[in-house]
Design a protein around this motif. Structure first.
Motif, mmCIF file in Angstrom:
data_model
loop_
_atom_site.group_PDB
_atom_site.id
_atom_site.type_symbol
_atom_site.label_atom_id
_atom_site.label_comp_id
_atom_site.label_asym_id
_atom_site.label_seq_id
_atom_site.Cartn_x
_atom_site.Cartn_y
_atom_site.Cartn_z
ATOM 1 N N CYS A 76 0.823 -1.199 0.000
ATOM 2 C CA CYS A 76 0.000 0.000 0.000
ATOM 3 C C CYS A 76 0.862 1.257 0.000
ATOM 4 O O CYS A 76 0.584 2.215 -0.697
ATOM 5 N N LEU A 77 1.935 1.245 0.796
ATOM 6 C CA LEU A 77 2.813 2.403 0.824
ATOM 7 C C LEU A 77 3.442 2.671 -0.528
ATOM 8 O O LEU A 77 3.581 3.799 -0.958
ATOM 9 N N LEU A 78 3.831 1.618 -1.198
ATOM 10 C CA LEU A 78 4.551 1.781 -2.456
ATOM 11 C C LEU A 78 3.659 2.309 -3.564
ATOM 12 O O LEU A 78 4.143 2.835 -4.558
ATOM 13 N N SER A 79 2.365 2.187 -3.413
ATOM 14 C CA SER A 79 1.452 2.662 -4.449
ATOM 15 C C SER A 79 0.782 3.977 -4.086
ATOM 16 O O SER A 79 -0.096 4.449 -4.785
ATOM 17 N N ALA A 80 1.201 4.583 -2.970
ATOM 18 C CA ALA A 80 0.680 5.897 -2.549
ATOM 19 C C ALA A 80 -0.836 5.894 -2.491
ATOM 20 O O ALA A 80 -1.518 6.671 -3.142
ATOM 21 N N CYS A 81 -1.382 5.003 -1.685
ATOM 22 C CA CYS A 81 -2.833 4.844 -1.644
ATOM 23 C C CYS A 81 -3.454 5.760 -0.602
ATOM 24 O O CYS A 81 -2.844 6.105 0.389
ATOM 25 N N ALA A 82 -4.714 6.118 -0.834
ATOM 26 C CA ALA A 82 -5.485 6.886 0.133
ATOM 27 C C ALA A 82 -6.294 5.925 0.975
ATOM 28 O O ALA A 82 -6.794 4.920 0.486
ATOM 29 N N VAL A 83 -6.433 6.238 2.268
ATOM 30 C CA VAL A 83 -7.049 5.300 3.190
ATOM 31 C C VAL A 83 -8.101 6.008 4.030
ATOM 32 O O VAL A 83 -7.842 7.070 4.576
ATOM 33 N N THR A 143 5.792 6.834 -1.017
ATOM 34 C CA THR A 143 7.157 6.412 -0.712
ATOM 35 C C THR A 143 8.155 7.292 -1.442
ATOM 36 O O THR A 143 8.157 7.355 -2.672
ATOM 37 N N LEU A 144 9.008 7.974 -0.681
ATOM 38 C CA LEU A 144 10.078 8.780 -1.264
ATOM 39 C C LEU A 144 11.354 7.957 -1.442
ATOM 40 O O LEU A 144 12.087 8.137 -2.408
ATOM 41 N N LEU A 145 11.609 7.062 -0.500
ATOM 42 C CA LEU A 145 12.811 6.223 -0.548
ATOM 43 C C LEU A 145 12.488 4.872 0.065
ATOM 44 O O LEU A 145 12.039 4.801 1.204
ATOM 45 N N LYS A 146 12.667 3.807 -0.712
ATOM 46 C CA LYS A 146 12.444 2.445 -0.213
ATOM 47 C C LYS A 146 13.812 1.790 -0.031
ATOM 48 O O LYS A 146 14.452 1.379 -0.992
ATOM 49 N N GLU A 147 14.241 1.745 1.230
ATOM 50 C CA GLU A 147 15.551 1.187 1.542
ATOM 51 C C GLU A 147 15.619 0.917 3.049
ATOM 52 O O GLU A 147 15.065 1.675 3.846
ATOM 53 N N LYS A 148 16.289 -0.134 3.433
ATOM 54 C CA LYS A 148 16.404 -0.470 4.853
ATOM 55 C C LYS A 148 17.475 0.402 5.499
ATOM 56 O O LYS A 148 18.614 -0.011 5.699
ATOM 57 N N ILE A 149 17.064 1.622 5.845
ATOM 58 C CA ILE A 149 18.005 2.584 6.406
ATOM 59 C C ILE A 149 17.875 2.717 7.925
ATOM 60 O O ILE A 149 18.745 3.306 8.566
ATOM 61 N N ASN A 150 16.783 2.202 8.518
ATOM 62 C CA ASN A 150 16.570 2.294 9.964
ATOM 63 C C ASN A 150 16.786 3.725 10.456
ATOM 64 O O ASN A 150 17.591 3.982 11.351
ATOM 65 N N SER A 151 16.028 4.648 9.874
ATOM 66 C CA SER A 151 16.211 6.061 10.193
ATOM 67 C C SER A 151 15.299 6.507 11.326
ATOM 68 O O SER A 151 14.090 6.310 11.279
ATOM 69 N N ARG A 152 15.906 7.130 12.325
ATOM 70 C CA ARG A 152 15.170 7.735 13.431
ATOM 71 C C ARG A 152 15.397 9.240 13.502
ATOM 72 O O ARG A 152 15.025 9.877 14.495
#
Length: 348
Positions: free
Chosen positions: A10-17, A34-43
């Motif tokens: 759902c995130l990757l397709s920019a869906c409305a909920v 989704t602006l960036l799909k990557e396992k960056i573990n950003s806090r």
């Protein structure tokens, strides 16, 4: 209906909920892009008008443009010294990232991430830095867990080119087992010269300075405390008087009592809100802009929650365990980041 990130489809397709449980006349749905799909573990993130800077694990930080989603990323070699960034700050001409752990290293980068300078390094077995913010172009502060009987606080007065550690003689004492949590770069809050720092563990308190870190006061809170993973994980202030703290017990993430509180006197006194309502453990709380302090959004352990009544009641708008941190661009748009990337969230 709610949306889930179990598969991230759902995130990757920019869906409305639409949330069927929403009962407010305010935010009732979200759109996620989704602006960036990557396992960056950003806090730790800093949104600007055209891009968002992010910092994460494995020596990774960078920025991604909103328009074309093009990323510029730096990977500091961590083969010898594993490095994780939980703190990020910005002035008009520089980006600062600070690593946790031993050695703690603070880098100053140009906005395009081409020029780099190591401006502070601390070697100690107990070194662990949690959050960083700037008051203005020249003055900034970072906080770390105690090494002695006070927080580790470093301050710059020259635009981040040099940093000096405050001595415990000039700081409030902490008790054994009191520390800070590097959950979302939101346990330092700055409003002009006013500064608040929040703690957790054996005590959950608020440390306040009215003069950019020269003098401090300490205020008690009714938040859950007493155990290693209890206390305040995040805070925000709408102005110099209205503030919020949230957190809970990381080891009992469904406990939704004594985990969120509001102040209306600048942090001197706090009152629990939303008892047995909404989320349990929370990593990031933010006021909605232009809401007079009444509207809040919280990144919790199991989703994204919204309150329109000073935290009294809560509605889940997004079900996910992927997000750690969030910042608003305007009253209807926020940038969030976490385990698997960076996202733009529109609130409707």
């Amino acid at each position: 209906m709610k949306i889930t990130l179990v598969s991230l489809l759902c995130l990757l397709s920019a869906c409305a909920v639409k949330n069927k449980h929403a009962t407010t006349d305010f935010f009732q749905s979200v759109t996620v892009d989704t602006l960036l799909k990557e396992k960056i573990n950003s806090r730790a993130i800093i949104p600007t008008a055209d891009k968002v800077y992010y910092a994460g694990g494995n020596g990774i930080f960078g920025f991604v443009n909103y328009a074309d989603k093009k990323k510029t990323q730096v990977n500091i070699d961590v083969s010898k010294n594993p490095m994780e960034f939980r703190s990020i700050a910005k002035t008009s001409n520089a980006i600062f990232v600070l690593s946790i752990g031993n050695p703690a290293q603070l880098y100053k980068y140009s906005n395009d991430l081409i020029e780099k300078k190591l401006v502070y390094k601390e070697t100690h077995d107990k070194a662990f830095y949690d959050s960083m913010q700037f008051w203005n172009e020249n003055e900034g502060i970072a906080i770390g867990d105690p090494i002695a009987d006070c927080f580790s606080i470093i301050i710059t007065r020259d635009g981040g080119n040099s940093w000096r550690k405050s001595t415990c003689e000039n700081l409030p004492k902490v008790i054994d087992g009191e520390a800070a949590f590097a959950a979302s770069n939101s346990n330092i809050i700055i409003k002009e010269n006013d500064t608040w720092i929040v703690s957790g563990g054996k005590k959950a308190r608020v440390f306040y300075s009215s003069d950019k870190g020269n003098h401090w006061q300490v205020f008690e809170t009714p938040m859950v405390q007493g155990l290693e993973m209890t206390g305040i994980y995040t805070a925000d202030f709408y102005n110099s008087k209205i503030g919020v703290i949230a957190g809970g017990n990381y080891e009992k993430q469904n406990d939704n009592f004594s985990n969120k509180a509001m102040t209306f006197d600048g942090g001197k006194t706090w009152k629990l809100v939303g008892e047995n309502q909404g989320f349990g453990y929370a990593s990031c709380m933010q006021f909605v802009p232009e809401s007079n302090g009444s509207a809040l959004v919280c990144v919790a352990g199991n989703g994204l929650y919204y309150s329109h009544d000073f935290g009294a009641t809560w509605t889940m708008l997004l079900e996910t365990k992927e997000l750690y941190t969030l910042r608003f661009l305007n009253k209807n748009t926020a940038i969030a980041a976490g385990r698997s990337g960076v996202f733009k969230i529109n609130f409707n």
